[in-house]
Design a protein around this motif. Structure first.
Motif, mmCIF file in Angstrom:
data_model
loop_
_atom_site.group_PDB
_atom_site.id
_atom_site.type_symbol
_atom_site.label_atom_id
_atom_site.label_comp_id
_atom_site.label_asym_id
_atom_site.label_seq_id
_atom_site.Cartn_x
_atom_site.Cartn_y
_atom_site.Cartn_z
ATOM 1 N N VAL A 192 0.855 -1.186 0.000
ATOM 2 C CA VAL A 192 0.000 0.000 0.000
ATOM 3 C C VAL A 192 0.890 1.234 0.000
ATOM 4 O O VAL A 192 1.848 1.317 0.780
ATOM 5 N N GLY A 193 0.587 2.172 -0.874
ATOM 6 C CA GLY A 193 1.284 3.449 -0.903
ATOM 7 C C GLY A 193 0.439 4.532 -0.263
ATOM 8 O O GLY A 193 -0.764 4.634 -0.533
ATOM 9 N N CYS A 194 1.023 5.341 0.584
ATOM 10 C CA CYS A 194 0.312 6.397 1.303
ATOM 11 C C CYS A 194 0.736 7.759 0.762
ATOM 12 O O CYS A 194 1.928 8.029 0.600
ATOM 13 N N PHE A 195 -0.265 8.611 0.513
ATOM 14 C CA PHE A 195 -0.025 9.946 -0.011
ATOM 15 C C PHE A 195 -0.837 10.954 0.781
ATOM 16 O O PHE A 195 -1.866 10.613 1.385
ATOM 17 N N GLU A 196 -0.367 12.188 0.728
ATOM 18 C CA GLU A 196 -1.086 13.297 1.349
ATOM 19 C C GLU A 196 -1.428 14.309 0.269
ATOM 20 O O GLU A 196 -0.549 14.809 -0.432
ATOM 21 N N LEU A 197 -2.708 14.599 0.121
ATOM 22 C CA LEU A 197 -3.178 15.551 -0.873
ATOM 23 C C LEU A 197 -3.326 16.922 -0.227
ATOM 24 O O LEU A 197 -4.004 17.068 0.787
ATOM 25 N N HIS A 198 -2.681 17.934 -0.808
ATOM 26 C CA HIS A 198 -2.742 19.283 -0.265
ATOM 27 C C HIS A 198 -2.812 20.280 -1.412
ATOM 28 O O HIS A 198 -2.892 19.902 -2.595
ATOM 29 N N ASP A 199 -2.774 21.567 -1.087
ATOM 30 C CA ASP A 199 -2.960 22.604 -2.102
ATOM 31 C C ASP A 199 -1.840 22.608 -3.132
ATOM 32 O O ASP A 199 -2.063 22.960 -4.299
ATOM 33 N N GLU A 200 -0.643 22.245 -2.736
ATOM 34 C CA GLU A 200 0.496 22.255 -3.649
ATOM 35 C C GLU A 200 0.658 20.974 -4.430
ATOM 36 O O GLU A 200 1.644 20.802 -5.150
ATOM 37 N N GLY A 201 -0.269 20.032 -4.299
ATOM 38 C CA GLY A 201 -0.181 18.779 -5.035
ATOM 39 C C GLY A 201 -0.348 17.584 -4.121
ATOM 40 O O GLY A 201 -1.112 17.603 -3.158
ATOM 41 N N ILE A 202 0.392 16.554 -4.421
ATOM 42 C CA ILE A 202 0.307 15.306 -3.673
ATOM 43 C C ILE A 202 1.723 14.813 -3.399
ATOM 44 O O ILE A 202 2.586 14.849 -4.271
#
Length: 470
Positions: free
Chosen positions: A265-275
């Motif tokens: 599983v890959g974990c990412f954080e989505l924010h205003d500047e992208g991912i």
């Protein structure tokens, strides 16, 4: 006798109006697309054809003499995606990435396109849902500008194949496969026949050119990948992009992978500047406090092979209606109901039946595995008695209807992750195996043993403690 016999040309045949599958007899359900009532009569029966032996493209070799260097994975530049893919993209591999609208598929793949592009490896990003200027705005926002990244806005399959001849990319990204159509095939874009033709043409081009391909796929309201099931069989890798649009966390799961494991599983954080990738995502699921609060308990869940520390919260209040509310967020309602029944019957906690109960997780994580049962039960018991659990405590274990605490998989990996994050105490089922040095691990056989960690309960029988074994 001959007069009563119909020729093959006169016999009727049937075709599915959804995917174009043909058969010589009527069926109520199409075996290709699984649609009901779509098989209709349309003309003469299809002629039976046989294929004669032809010239082979390459001679068969003993498997030990096949050169495997051509299938070496090339990193994409996004570590979390490489983790799920098994090291990177293999030349000629076709990857299908599916997810709900707005989850961040286009943002992630645009970032991959920019990082994978180089002097030796060009990247072609084809968008069929947006204009080129819209994609450029997103690229500016997430800083995905690269001189070796080529962008085209096309909805015609022949035009996409023409761009492949002109750019000669090492990586093709198509967003999305449901919005590209072939003029040679009847039907609107996104139909069964169109999706099958577009995917088939791009797969052939990828194998012939040794070009890696990333296809974006839509999902239905049930969460399944839209289009024929054949699409998932044809591609080499199927990835599922998940996440709550109200939370920052995004997860990429491997559903099918011909080049690696499917439990990563890959974990990412989505924010205003992208991912961005999260190498250590446990901080999103925890609330740091100076003092413990009633109704909270920590556990360690396994997402694939990755251990994540998550927090379970529970709140009980006096009900103002005859039927008390049972509200959950991030937890399975059936598991919470089972833990309430076990606490009332086996734990002798009768105050839960007439109170409104709210239970949730922190950070948008979803806990569905049984290993979180013990943490859910302790959080509910702590909320009912308004007594906080000891600080730096994690609870791991499955709880049965008889009140027993059962063993779960990966206890050692879970304890190692909890110890790495600074937790000093753990409640686990019996026989946990090797435990981290310096960590106090308490073995519990049933809910009675587990509930003794609450300060207000009498300790008539101290729970067994497992010595730290190196």
């Amino acid at each position: 006798m001959a007069a009563r016999t119909k020729s093959a040309k006169d016999r009727p045949s049937y075709r599915c109006t959804e995917c174009g599958w043909t058969t010589a007899k009527w069926l109520g359900r199409c075996p290709e697309c699984q649609a009901w009532g779509t098989v209709e009569e349309f003309g003469g029966a299809p002629a039976v054809r046989t294929t004669a032996a032809g010239r082979v493209s390459s001679a068969a070799l003993p498997i030990g003499q096949v050169d495997s260097r051509q299938a070496t994975a090339r990193p994409t530049g996004v570590d979390e995606l490489d983790r799920v893919l098994g090291g990177g993209l293999v030349p000629g591999a076709v990857v299908l990435l599916a997810g709900e609208p707005g989850v961040g598929k286009s943002t992630l793949l645009l970032d991959v396109a920019a990082k994978a592009a180089s002097d030796e490896h060009r990247t072609l990003y084809v968008t069929a849902e947006e204009s080129a200027s819209q994609v450029r705005l997103r690229a500016d926002r997430i800083r995905a500008i690269n001189d070796h990244l080529f962008l085209a806005a096309e909805t015609d399959l022949s035009a996409v194949l023409g761009h492949l001849d002109a750019v000669k990319p090492s990586l093709l990204i198509l967003d999305s496969v449901q919005t590209v159509a072939s003029p040679e095939i009847e039907g609107a874009p996104g139909g069964m026949a169109q999706v099958r033709e577009v995917a088939g043409a791009l797969i052939r081009a990828s194998k012939e050119r040794g070009m890696s391909t990333l296809l974006v796929g839509h999902v239905t309201k049930d969460g399944a990948i839209a289009g024929p099931r054949l699409l998932e069989h044809l591609v080499d890798v199927v990835l599922s992009f998940e996440g709550d649009r109200h939370a920052r966390l995004r997860l990429v799961r491997g559903v099918k992978n011909r080049y690696g494991a499917t439990d990563e599983v890959g974990c990412f954080e989505l924010h205003d500047e992208g991912i961005t990738g999260l190498a250590d995502p446990s901080g999103l699921f925890l609330t740091r406090r100076d003092e413990p609060v009633p109704g909270t308990c920590l556990t360690v869940t396994l997402e694939g092979r990755r251990p994540l520390v998550a927090e379970v919260q529970a709140l009980t209040v006096d009900s103002q209606i005859p039927s008390p509310r049972r509200t959950t967020s991030g937890l399975e309602t059936s598991r919470v109901s089972m833990m309430l029944a076990v606490l009332e019957q086996r734990g002798r906690i009768s105050a839960l039946g007439k109170r409104d109960i709210y239970s949730a997780t922190v950070g948008g994580v979803k806990l569905s595995e049984p290993a979180a049962d013990l943490a859910i039960a302790l959080a509910l018991a702590s909320a009912a008695s308004d007594t906080p659990l000891p600080k730096n405590l994690v609870a791991i274990g499955e709880v049965g209807l008889a009140g027993e605490v059962r063993r779960v998989t990966g206890v050692q990996r879970r304890l190692a992750e909890a110890h790495r994050l600074g937790f000093t105490h753990a409640l686990v089922p019996t026989d946990p195996g090797r435990v981290p040095p310096g960590m106090k691990v308490t073995e519990v056989a049933n809910m009675g043993d587990a509930l003794r960690v609450l300060p207000r309960r009498s300790r008539t029988e101290p729970p067994r403690e497992a010595d730290a074994r190196r």
